[in-house]
Scaffold this active site. Structure first.
Site, PDB file in Angstrom:
ATOM      1  N   LYS A 101       0.788  -1.249  -0.065  1.00 54.72           N
ATOM      2  CA  LYS A 101       0.108   0.105   0.184  1.00 54.72           C
ATOM      3  C   LYS A 101       1.000   1.284   0.015  1.00 54.72           C
ATOM      4  O   LYS A 101       1.910   1.183   0.628  1.00 54.72           O
ATOM      5  CB  LYS A 101      -1.083   0.040   1.224  1.00 54.72           C
ATOM      6  N   GLU A 156      -9.227  11.736  12.827  1.00 54.67           N
ATOM      7  CA  GLU A 156      -8.328  10.681  13.009  1.00 54.67           C
ATOM      8  C   GLU A 156      -7.409  10.811  14.370  1.00 54.67           C
ATOM      9  O   GLU A 156      -6.617  11.449  14.203  1.00 54.67           O
ATOM     10  CB  GLU A 156      -7.695  10.038  11.728  1.00 54.67           C
ATOM     11  N   GLU A 200      -7.118  -2.687   2.524  1.00 58.12           N
ATOM     12  CA  GLU A 200      -6.477  -1.486   2.899  1.00 58.12           C
ATOM     13  C   GLU A 200      -6.710  -0.989   4.507  1.00 58.12           C
ATOM     14  O   GLU A 200      -5.367  -0.753   4.982  1.00 58.12           O
ATOM     15  CB  GLU A 200      -7.054  -0.228   2.255  1.00 58.12           C
ATOM     16  N   GLU A 335     -11.802  10.386  -4.806  1.00 58.82           N
ATOM     17  CA  GLU A 335     -11.768  10.494  -3.440  1.00 58.82           C
ATOM     18  C   GLU A 335     -10.950  11.642  -2.883  1.00 58.82           C
ATOM     19  O   GLU A 335     -11.533  12.157  -1.790  1.00 58.82           O
ATOM     20  CB  GLU A 335     -11.289   9.061  -2.889  1.00 58.82           C
TER      21      GLU A 335
END
Length: 350
Positions: A101, A156, A200, A335
């Site tokens: 990733k 987050e 992911e 996105e």
């Protein structure tokens, strides 16, 4: 922050993190270290010494904007076509097994006819994103009229330490919200069942657990759940742990965790190398860590996403997307556009 505060010695973000526990050991009870660590911890950090009021990451007066400055111009960096090409190149490298990733970011540079107001941006972000952590911290000397400020509304939690307890809430995997309640719920269920997004997300959680294991005697990481922001559904995992050694402070843990695969990739060194090579963007403190630590080693740090860098009439808005096998360049570009809405909506006049 209101008024100048001395920088933590050390220069780089990593050096400042490492210097924090010893600095606070010799400071008063009301002293904290607070500010921003850049995405690349080898770059100069922006951690400063302050008082306990700065536990609120954006300890500046906030005000709702009456009108936004008029725009003089805008420029995407990199251009959309170049971003799609970078995603395609990342996918090629993932297919070879070089990495699992990588997160690729882009920015939108806005130039206004008059200076942007940090208090007004912070106020709008706070009002529009009440469940997020509003951040407004100086990257440069805050008394300089041309100083850069990191302003945003982060959803987050990178790390919270309270005594022996640590908690994190990594986000990875997302889908745009819908104004229609039935469609919005369907999209949330679609995200929960998405193989690509769950892979992911799993990459991020496993890397965090690996980083925590040397420090914790107990770690709990349940199945991912949905986390909603005004613009997006995210996959989130509430991770908790108990420290083995109470001498391990929040900055020790941030130094071990940052950057997580949620903003970098995995394996870490390979992903960071790919980012430097093909992203074409100076991230600065975007995707860095923003927060504070007190003299007891307690602290709270969020990931610097859904944010922008303000300097006078210039505002750089950032967003990134996690690239894994199965990603689509056009979808990842879209996105990042949705993620930019957090900042762009805050520029709207009420």
């Amino acid at each position: 922050m209101s008024g100048p505060r001395p920088l933590v010695p050390g220069g780089s973000g990593l050096a400042q993190l490492r210097a924090t526990p010893a600095l606070l050991a010799d400071a008063g009870d009301d002293t904290v270290v607070c500010g921003a660590v850049p995405f690349d911890v080898a770059e100069p950090g922006a951690l400063r010494v302050g008082t306990a009021e700065f536990r609120n990451v954006g300890a500046i007066p906030v005000a709702r904007a009456r009108t936004a400055p008029l725009l003089a111009g805008s420029r995407p960096v990199p251009e959309p076509a170049r971003y799609r090409a970078a995603v395609a190149e990342a996918l090629r490298r993932i297919e070879t097994g070089a990495l699992a990733k990588v997160v690729l970011a882009r920015s939108l540079e806005l130039t206004a006819l008059s200076p942007w107001s940090v208090p007004q941006l912070a106020g709008e972000l706070s009002a529009r994103n009440p469940m997020a952590t509003t951040v407004a911290v100086p990257v440069d000397d805050p008394v300089d009229p041309a100083a850069r400020w990191l302003v945003g509304a982060s959803p987050e939690l990178l790390l919270r330490r309270r005594g022996p307890s640590v908690s994190l809430r990594p986000l990875a995997g997302s889908i745009p919200r819908s104004a229609d309640p039935a469609e919005d719920a369907r999209r949330g269920e679609q995200l929960l069942g998405s193989d690509k997004d769950r892979r992911e997300h799993a990459v991020v959680v496993e890397a965090i657990l690996e980083a925590l294991r040397p420090f914790c005697r107990q770690i709990n990481a349940p199945e991912p759940e949905l986390h909603a922001t005004p613009a997006l559904w995210h996959l989130a995992t509430p991770v908790t742990g108990l420290l083995i050694d109470r001498e391990v402070t929040s900055t020790h843990l941030v130094a071990a965790l940052h950057p997580t695969p949620a903003v970098g990739g995995t394996p870490r060194s390979e992903a960071l190398s790919v980012i430097r090579e093909i992203e074409g963007l100076d991230r600065g403190c975007y995707a860095g860590a923003v927060g504070w630590q007190d003299g007891d080693g307690d602290g709270e740090w969020v990931v610097a996403v859904r944010c922008g860098e303000v300097s006078g009439r210039r505002l750089r808005i950032f967003a990134g997307a996690g690239i894994v096998a199965g990603s689509d360049p056009a979808a990842e570009l879209a996105e990042t556009g949705v993620k930019m809405r957090t900042m762009l909506d805050a520029l709207s006049s009420r």
